[in-house]
Design an enzyme around this catalytic site. Structure first.
Site, mmCIF file in Angstrom:
data_model
loop_
_atom_site.group_PDB
_atom_site.id
_atom_site.type_symbol
_atom_site.label_atom_id
_atom_site.label_comp_id
_atom_site.label_asym_id
_atom_site.label_seq_id
_atom_site.Cartn_x
_atom_site.Cartn_y
_atom_site.Cartn_z
ATOM 1 C CB SER A 27 -5.997 4.231 7.674
ATOM 2 O OG SER A 27 -5.682 5.018 6.538
ATOM 3 C CD GLU B 41 -6.030 6.665 2.947
ATOM 4 O OE1 GLU B 41 -6.200 5.588 2.388
ATOM 5 O OE2 GLU B 41 -4.931 7.064 3.355
ATOM 6 C CG ASP C 4 1.974 8.147 11.525
ATOM 7 O OD1 ASP C 4 2.246 9.354 11.372
ATOM 8 O OD2 ASP C 4 1.981 7.332 10.584
ATOM 9 C CG ASP D 200 1.884 9.520 7.004
ATOM 10 O OD1 ASP D 200 1.729 8.963 8.104
ATOM 11 O OD2 ASP D 200 2.188 8.911 5.959
ATOM 12 N NE ARG D 201 -1.347 5.436 9.353
ATOM 13 C CZ ARG D 201 -1.924 4.252 9.376
ATOM 14 N NH1 ARG D 201 -2.617 3.871 10.415
ATOM 15 N NH2 ARG D 201 -1.783 3.421 8.363
ATOM 16 C CB SER E 144 3.638 4.232 8.382
ATOM 17 O OG SER E 144 2.557 5.031 8.739
ATOM 18 C CG HIS E 145 0.717 2.546 11.278
ATOM 19 N ND1 HIS E 145 0.882 2.763 9.925
ATOM 20 C CD2 HIS E 145 0.129 1.343 11.403
ATOM 21 C CE1 HIS E 145 0.371 1.729 9.266
ATOM 22 N NE2 HIS E 145 -0.099 0.866 10.131
ATOM 23 N NE ARG F 32 -5.923 -2.117 7.395
ATOM 24 C CZ ARG F 32 -5.042 -2.225 8.396
ATOM 25 N NH1 ARG F 32 -5.434 -2.643 9.584
ATOM 26 N NH2 ARG F 32 -3.757 -1.935 8.210
ATOM 27 C CG ASP G 192 5.272 8.185 8.277
ATOM 28 O OD1 ASP G 192 4.347 7.896 9.056
ATOM 29 O OD2 ASP G 192 5.153 8.109 7.041
ATOM 30 C CE LYS H 149 -1.541 8.319 6.111
ATOM 31 N NZ LYS H 149 -1.106 7.345 5.111
ATOM 32 C CB THR I 79 -7.003 1.400 0.919
ATOM 33 O OG1 THR I 79 -8.303 1.331 1.488
ATOM 34 C CG2 THR I 79 -5.973 1.570 2.007
ATOM 35 C CB THR J 107 -0.915 0.022 1.249
ATOM 36 O OG1 THR J 107 -1.634 -1.207 1.321
ATOM 37 C CG2 THR J 107 -1.899 1.165 1.197
HETATM 38 C C1 G16 Z 1 -0.752 3.710 4.331
HETATM 39 C C2 G16 Z 1 -1.409 4.337 3.133
HETATM 40 C C3 G16 Z 1 -2.825 4.697 3.457
HETATM 41 C C4 G16 Z 1 -3.569 3.477 3.949
HETATM 42 C C5 G16 Z 1 -2.849 2.879 5.126
HETATM 43 C C6 G16 Z 1 -3.451 1.575 5.566
HETATM 44 O O1 G16 Z 1 -0.643 4.642 5.345
HETATM 45 O O2 G16 Z 1 -0.729 5.488 2.710
HETATM 46 O O3 G16 Z 1 -3.416 5.195 2.299
HETATM 47 O O4 G16 Z 1 -4.881 3.815 4.304
HETATM 48 O O5 G16 Z 1 -1.514 2.614 4.776
HETATM 49 O O6 G16 Z 1 -3.349 0.671 4.525
HETATM 50 P P1 G16 Z 1 -3.737 -0.849 4.686
HETATM 51 O O7 G16 Z 1 -5.183 -0.840 5.100
HETATM 52 O O8 G16 Z 1 -3.490 -1.452 3.360
HETATM 53 O O9 G16 Z 1 -2.889 -1.411 5.801
HETATM 54 P P2 G16 Z 1 0.674 4.761 6.228
HETATM 55 O O10 G16 Z 1 0.375 5.814 7.247
HETATM 56 O O11 G16 Z 1 0.857 3.390 6.839
HETATM 57 O O12 G16 Z 1 1.765 5.110 5.277
#
Ligand code: G16
Length: 543
Positions: free
Chosen positions: A365, A363, A277, A281-282, A113-114, A496, A279, A376, A344, A18
């Site tokens: 998320s 989103e 989070d 962005d959340r 990320s998270h 999910r 990095d 984001k 997504t 993703t």
């Molecule tokens: C990434 C993507 C988001 C997505 C999220 C969760 O975020 O940039 O668009 O909604 O993952 O994705 P999944 O449901 O496939 O785990 P981030 O913050 O992890 O970079």
């Protein structure tokens, strides 16, 4: 400076998900693993020769070493210039801004990320294109293709300059500029928001708690919230980034951002709570004892964005990922602007933003953002909220209650089943997909199915088609169940289950979320037979 060419072989599994390539840190530290992927980024995007890149990461374990390797590889591949965050630190939104502001050819962002960090945690590498956004599918496909046929990579052999100090050095003929990670980002935020109004809000006694979760936003939040805007000292907690995020899970939701949740639910709670989070962005947004779901946050920000200078009279449209609740659709309809539904992955918003078709995106998320960059942006969401609260005058809980009274409430929750054996998760999804054509018209757990499909997205800008993006089942009362497998996990599969139920403007908006969703939860179970496939009777994480 000596450069060398190292013979290598393709390594399985280097397919970006993703959001970039995410793996266990130990996998990334295997000899040649990072190097293969970085060389494939260069080769899959037309080579690094003469190019300029932004480079930085969220400071997690292996960040500094990886930055050193990438600088030496970029130099060996003939890059003209690298803009690197001091100490190798750049939040994802700050990196996106630097790519756009300095017109670079793209950037490499190191983050999972998270996901937790540390030696036993996760690591990730993401390539962002010249528009500042995550590489679209055609680029990630090209990069992946290179990983399957790579035969060699190039790297500089000698030591390089110090990325801990602001200034410049060269590696061969590549210029490396080490920049302050916060400066340009703060300047952008000042352009977008009414800083005077927010300053006056804090000066009037408004209190907030921002949990940086020991991750990258600490220095950004400290400087902007406490420094420029006058939030009282201590408003930003867990502000020093640490390689393992203080042993925590830097995912800003009520399950993992416990400290700010407890503060917001405790006696003498501040007016506003937020978290970001790994990095940056959340975001998570809270009022006193009130978690604002990301879907509601997107709807409310859209409804009140006109209170911020950058968005007053300038909303061309909005976009949300398919599983995100449809609360924002109702706002867009009333504003008379289009609302796009994308798969997504933030990368799918890029074309809409570039084409000026959407101004705000969001989103479920915990991601919200706008056309100011192509990622984001956690702190941006916090500042837009502060700007709205400063100009509107109402308390956030009141504002949300008034919103529901006007638009109705989309009760919403996501249930995650983590680390399921991949074959079991695939069996669940294929079983469900097989029965989709028969579902419309049937009744499940007292709810009548009105539509059932596997989401496919035809990009209105470049006409690219992306299929199999998640099963969505809609019921005649407006409720909805969406199921898909996560594309960001590093172990097994994560299922999910997204649950939504609409209660109109005159209805009861004060119900417990899980209780309000009970029939939809039951319908999801009956349709997908989650317990049978996963062996679990409840989700691992409910947000
Ligand atoms: C990434 C993507 C988001 C997505 C999220 C969760 O975020 O940039 O668009 O909604 O993952 O994705 P999944 O449901 O496939 O785990 P981030 O913050 O992890 O970079």
């Amino acid at each position: 400076m000596n450069f060398k060419t190292v013979q290598t072989k393709p390594i399985d599994g280097q397919k970006p998900g993703t959001s970039g390539l995410r793996k266990k840190t130990s996998v990334f530290r295997q000899p040649g693993y990072l190097e293969n992927f970085v060389q494939s980024i260069f080769d899959g995007t037309g080579g690094a020769a003469g190019k300029t890149y932004v480079l930085g990461g969220d400071g997690r374990f292996f960040n500094t070493d990886a930055i050193g390797i990438i600088i030496r590889m970029a130099a060996a591949n003939g890059a003209a210039r690298l803009i690197v965050g001091q100490g190798g630190i750049l939040s994802t939104p700050a990196a996106s801004n630097l790519i756009r502001k300095y017109g670079t050819d793209g950037g490499i962002i190191l983050s999972a990320s998270h996901n937790p960090g540390g030696e036993n945690g996760d690591f990730g590498v993401k390539f962002n294109a010249a528009n500042g956004g995550p590489a679209p599918e055609k680029l990630t496909d090209a990069i992946h293709k290179e990983t399957t046929r790579i035969a060699q990579y190039k790297i500089a052999e000698d030591d390089i300059g110090d990325i801990g100090k602001i200034g410049s050095f060269t590696v061969g003929s590549t210029q490396v500029d080490v920049v302050d990670p916060v400066d340009d980002y703060e300047a952008l935020m000042q352009d977008l928001f009414d800083f005077d109004a927010i300053r006056a809000l804090f000066a009037g006694g408004f209190r907030m708690c921002f949990d940086a979760m020991h991750a990258v936003t600490g220095p950004y939040a400290k400087r902007i919230l406490e420094g420029s805007l006058g939030a009282s000292e201590g408003s930003v907690i867990n502000a020093v980034p640490s390689p393992d995020f203080g042993g925590g899970h830097p995912d800003p939701n009520p399950v993992w951002a416990k400290e700010v949740v407890e503060t917001m639910e405790g006696p003498d709670a501040p007016d506003f709570g937020a978290a970001s989070d790994g990095d940056g962005d959340r975001n998570m947004i809270m009022g006193r004892s009130a978690f604002v779901s990301p879907s509601d946050s997107l709807a409310l920000l859209t409804a009140y964005a006109h209170l911020a200078p950058a968005y007053s009279g300038k909303l061309s449209g909005v976009a949300r990922s398919m599983p995100t609740s449809r609360a924002v659709d109702l706002v867009a309809e009333r504003l008379g602007i289009p609302c796009f539904e994308t798969p997504t992955g933030w990368k799918f918003f890029g074309n809409l933003l570039d084409a000026g078709m959407a101004t705000l995106c969001g989103e479920e998320s915990a991601g919200t953002g706008s056309d100011h960059i192509r990622e984001k942006d956690g702190l941006w969401a916090v500042l837009l909220w502060l700007n709205i609260l400063a100009r509107d005058g109402r308390d956030i809980v009141q504002l949300r209650a008034d919103h529901w009274r006007s638009f109705g409430r989309n009760y919403y929750s996501r249930h995650d089943y983590e680390e399921i054996p991949t074959e079991d998760a695939n069996a669940l999804m294929s079983g469900l997909r097989a029965k989709l054509p028969q579902l419309p018209g049937t009744t499940v757990a007292g709810l009548q199915v009105s539509a059932a499909d596997d989401f496919a997205y035809l990009d209105p800008v470049d006409q690219s088609l992306t299929e199999a993006q998640g099963v969505r089942i809609t019921f005649t009362d407006g409720s909805r169940v969406v199921l898909r497998l996560s594309g960001t996990g590093t172990q097994g599969a994560t299922l999910r289950v997204y649950l939504e139920r609409f209660v109109d403007s005159g209805g009861d908006h004060a119900q417990d979320v899980q209780a309000a969703l009970a029939p939809v939860i039951e319908a999801a179970e009956q349709l997908a037979q989650i317990a049978k496939h996963t062996g679990r009777s409840t989700a691992d994480v409910i947000t």
